[in-house]
Design a protein around this motif. Structure first.
Motif, PDB file in Angstrom:
ATOM      1  N   GLN A   1       6.563   4.458  -7.938  1.00 20.84           N
ATOM      2  CA  GLN A   1       7.609   3.433  -8.027  1.00 20.84           C
ATOM      3  C   GLN A   1       8.747   3.703  -7.048  1.00 20.84           C
ATOM      4  O   GLN A   1       9.219   2.798  -6.362  1.00 20.84           O
ATOM      5  CB  GLN A   1       8.132   3.347  -9.459  1.00 20.84           C
ATOM      6  CG  GLN A   1       7.101   2.757 -10.401  1.00 20.84           C
ATOM      7  CD  GLN A   1       7.534   2.790 -11.846  1.00 20.84           C
ATOM      8  OE1 GLN A   1       8.688   3.031 -12.170  1.00 20.84           O
ATOM      9  NE2 GLN A   1       6.586   2.537 -12.745  1.00 20.84           N
ATOM     10  N   GLN A   2       9.167   4.963  -6.959  1.00 23.25           N
ATOM     11  CA  GLN A   2      10.295   5.297  -6.087  1.00 23.25           C
ATOM     12  C   GLN A   2       9.959   5.166  -4.612  1.00 23.25           C
ATOM     13  O   GLN A   2      10.798   4.760  -3.808  1.00 23.25           O
ATOM     14  CB  GLN A   2      10.777   6.725  -6.379  1.00 23.25           C
ATOM     15  CG  GLN A   2      11.985   7.133  -5.562  1.00 23.25           C
ATOM     16  CD  GLN A   2      12.525   8.496  -5.967  1.00 23.25           C
ATOM     17  OE1 GLN A   2      12.089   9.110  -6.925  1.00 23.25           O
ATOM     18  NE2 GLN A   2      13.494   8.976  -5.212  1.00 23.25           N
ATOM     19  N   TYR A   3       8.730   5.512  -4.238  1.00 19.93           N
ATOM     20  CA  TYR A   3       8.346   5.532  -2.825  1.00 19.93           C
ATOM     21  C   TYR A   3       7.268   4.502  -2.497  1.00 19.93           C
ATOM     22  O   TYR A   3       6.479   4.705  -1.577  1.00 19.93           O
ATOM     23  CB  TYR A   3       7.875   6.929  -2.438  1.00 19.93           C
ATOM     24  CG  TYR A   3       8.914   8.003  -2.657  1.00 19.93           C
ATOM     25  CD1 TYR A   3      10.032   8.098  -1.831  1.00 19.93           C
ATOM     26  CD2 TYR A   3       8.783   8.918  -3.701  1.00 19.93           C
ATOM     27  CE1 TYR A   3      10.996   9.076  -2.030  1.00 19.93           C
ATOM     28  CE2 TYR A   3       9.742   9.902  -3.905  1.00 19.93           C
ATOM     29  CZ  TYR A   3      10.841   9.981  -3.075  1.00 19.93           C
ATOM     30  OH  TYR A   3      11.792  10.944  -3.280  1.00 19.93           O
ATOM     31  N   GLU A   4       7.244   3.406  -3.222  1.00 18.29           N
ATOM     32  CA  GLU A   4       6.230   2.376  -2.995  1.00 18.29           C
ATOM     33  C   GLU A   4       6.223   1.948  -1.525  1.00 18.29           C
ATOM     34  O   GLU A   4       7.262   1.760  -0.903  1.00 18.29           O
ATOM     35  CB  GLU A   4       6.485   1.157  -3.883  1.00 18.29           C
ATOM     36  CG  GLU A   4       5.371   0.141  -3.809  1.00 18.29           C
ATOM     37  CD  GLU A   4       5.540  -1.015  -4.786  1.00 18.29           C
ATOM     38  OE1 GLU A   4       4.615  -1.826  -4.858  1.00 18.29           O
ATOM     39  OE2 GLU A   4       6.586  -1.089  -5.458  1.00 18.29           O
TER      40      GLU A   4
ATOM     41  N   LEU B   1       0.395  -0.418  -6.762  1.00 22.06           N
ATOM     42  CA  LEU B   1       0.434   0.644  -7.773  1.00 22.06           C
ATOM     43  C   LEU B   1      -0.900   0.870  -8.491  1.00 22.06           C
ATOM     44  O   LEU B   1      -0.959   1.579  -9.488  1.00 22.06           O
ATOM     45  CB  LEU B   1       1.556   0.399  -8.788  1.00 22.06           C
ATOM     46  CG  LEU B   1       2.951   0.189  -8.199  1.00 22.06           C
ATOM     47  CD1 LEU B   1       3.969  -0.028  -9.292  1.00 22.06           C
ATOM     48  CD2 LEU B   1       3.362   1.362  -7.309  1.00 22.06           C
ATOM     49  N   LYS B   2      -1.992   0.296  -7.991  1.00 13.69           N
ATOM     50  CA  LYS B   2      -3.323   0.496  -8.565  1.00 13.69           C
ATOM     51  C   LYS B   2      -4.173   1.277  -7.571  1.00 13.69           C
ATOM     52  O   LYS B   2      -4.219   0.945  -6.392  1.00 13.69           O
ATOM     53  CB  LYS B   2      -3.961  -0.866  -8.873  1.00 13.69           C
ATOM     54  CG  LYS B   2      -5.348  -0.763  -9.477  1.00 13.69           C
ATOM     55  CD  LYS B   2      -5.883  -2.137  -9.825  1.00 13.69           C
ATOM     56  CE  LYS B   2      -7.314  -2.172 -10.263  1.00 13.69           C
ATOM     57  NZ  LYS B   2      -7.893  -1.056 -10.892  1.00 13.69           N
TER      58      LYS B   2
ATOM     59  N   ARG C   1       0.832  -1.204   0.000  1.00 14.31           N
ATOM     60  CA  ARG C   1       0.000   0.000   0.000  1.00 14.31           C
ATOM     61  C   ARG C   1       0.873   1.263   0.000  1.00 14.31           C
ATOM     62  O   ARG C   1       1.798   1.408   0.794  1.00 14.31           O
ATOM     63  CB  ARG C   1      -0.900   0.003   1.213  1.00 14.31           C
ATOM     64  CG  ARG C   1      -1.707   1.305   1.323  1.00 14.31           C
ATOM     65  CD  ARG C   1      -2.441   1.390   2.603  1.00 14.31           C
ATOM     66  NE  ARG C   1      -3.729   0.757   2.395  1.00 14.31           N
ATOM     67  CZ  ARG C   1      -4.578   0.511   3.369  1.00 14.31           C
ATOM     68  NH1 ARG C   1      -4.275   0.783   4.605  1.00 14.31           N
ATOM     69  NH2 ARG C   1      -5.733  -0.035   3.114  1.00 14.31           N
ATOM     70  N   THR C   2       0.535   2.180  -0.907  1.00 11.97           N
ATOM     71  CA  THR C   2       1.185   3.483  -0.988  1.00 11.97           C
ATOM     72  C   THR C   2       0.091   4.540  -0.877  1.00 11.97           C
ATOM     73  O   THR C   2      -0.958   4.413  -1.509  1.00 11.97           O
ATOM     74  CB  THR C   2       1.938   3.649  -2.328  1.00 11.97           C
ATOM     75  OG1 THR C   2       2.847   2.555  -2.490  1.00 11.97           O
ATOM     76  CG2 THR C   2       2.702   4.963  -2.378  1.00 11.97           C
ATOM     77  N   THR C   3       0.336   5.553  -0.072  1.00  8.96           N
ATOM     78  CA  THR C   3      -0.655   6.612   0.118  1.00  8.96           C
ATOM     79  C   THR C   3      -0.099   7.930  -0.405  1.00  8.96           C
ATOM     80  O   THR C   3       1.014   8.325  -0.060  1.00  8.96           O
ATOM     81  CB  THR C   3      -1.013   6.754   1.606  1.00  8.96           C
ATOM     82  OG1 THR C   3      -1.419   5.474   2.106  1.00  8.96           O
ATOM     83  CG2 THR C   3      -2.136   7.748   1.795  1.00  8.96           C
ATOM     84  N   ILE C   4      -0.901   8.572  -1.234  1.00  7.53           N
ATOM     85  CA  ILE C   4      -0.541   9.878  -1.792  1.00  7.53           C
ATOM     86  C   ILE C   4      -1.564  10.897  -1.306  1.00  7.53           C
ATOM     87  O   ILE C   4      -2.768  10.702  -1.471  1.00  7.53           O
ATOM     88  CB  ILE C   4      -0.565   9.863  -3.340  1.00  7.53           C
ATOM     89  CG1 ILE C   4       0.383   8.809  -3.917  1.00  7.53           C
ATOM     90  CG2 ILE C   4      -0.292  11.259  -3.893  1.00  7.53           C
ATOM     91  CD1 ILE C   4       1.825   9.175  -3.964  1.00  7.53           C
ATOM     92  N   TYR C   5      -1.086  11.972  -0.716  1.00  5.39           N
ATOM     93  CA  TYR C   5      -1.944  13.098  -0.343  1.00  5.39           C
ATOM     94  C   TYR C   5      -1.680  14.208  -1.353  1.00  5.39           C
ATOM     95  O   TYR C   5      -0.601  14.804  -1.354  1.00  5.39           O
ATOM     96  CB  TYR C   5      -1.630  13.591   1.071  1.00  5.39           C
ATOM     97  CG  TYR C   5      -1.946  12.581   2.133  1.00  5.39           C
ATOM     98  CD1 TYR C   5      -3.196  12.560   2.748  1.00  5.39           C
ATOM     99  CD2 TYR C   5      -1.012  11.625   2.504  1.00  5.39           C
ATOM    100  CE1 TYR C   5      -3.494  11.610   3.715  1.00  5.39           C
ATOM    101  CE2 TYR C   5      -1.304  10.670   3.470  1.00  5.39           C
ATOM    102  CZ  TYR C   5      -2.548  10.671   4.069  1.00  5.39           C
ATOM    103  OH  TYR C   5      -2.845   9.731   5.020  1.00  5.39           O
TER     104      TYR C   5
END
Length: 186
Positions: free
Chosen positions: A126-129, A174-175, A2-6
């Protein structure tokens, strides 16, 4: 993973023709403090921003509080609508959203700006997965990125966005799996 983007739309700024150095207004500075308060407990470990001063200033308080340096990413800058000021902003912006391939002289089409923003977002993913990342950016760029991920985020969505505004995008492998609005005027 899991990656979280704000995605953080910058706070209100004092108008200037100098896009890169336009600072936050007094109201914008107060709203930037609210951005910090809303995001301080979100376990953010990466801060990125458009190179424009107002985007950086909007998340600067968070950087100070968390002790994290802000890295600027050129491709998160706002879309260039036209080379010169347009006669009617509302008409000009509606036109580029009606036809994604259209651009005003010297400006970016929605397709071009969206491609730029998505390329930057994909590199970040990709860099901060597996991490939690806040990105200080701009309304049109934010809406175009979100629109590429889900067509519900369209011109009407952009028109209804607040200044500032914050959306939490959750990615699993990444989805995109979830979108939650964090900002509220109350």
């Amino acid at each position: 993973m899991r990656t979280t983007i704000y995605l953080v739309r910058h706070a209100h700024s004092t108008y200037s023709a100098d896009e890169r150095n336009r600072p936050l207004s007094e109201r914008g500075q107060q709203d930037a403090q609210r951005v910090t308060a809303l995001l301080q407990h979100e376990n953010i470990n990466v801060l990125l921003a458009s190179p424009y001063k107002r985007a950086i200033q909007t998340i600067e308080g968070l950087a100070d509080l968390l002790g994290i340096e802000i890295t600027t990413v050129e491709d998160f800058k706002e879309r260039k609508l036209a080379e010169n000021p347009v006669d009617n902003f509302d008409t000009a912006i509606a036109r580029v959203w009606e036809d994604y391939s259209f651009s005003w002289e010297g400006g970016e089409s929605n397709f071009a700006a969206q491609r730029r923003g998505m390329q930057a977002l994909n590199e970040v993913l990709q860099q901060y997965e597996g991490q939690s990342i806040a990105i200080g950016t701009h309304g049109n760029m934010m809406a175009l990125i979100m629109n590429r991920l889900d067509v519900r985020y369209d011109f009407l969505f952009w028109k209804k966005m607040d200044i500032p505004d914050i959306y939490k995008l959750t990615f699993t492998d990444l989805k995109l799996t979830d979108v939650t609005r964090i900002w509220s005027r109350e």
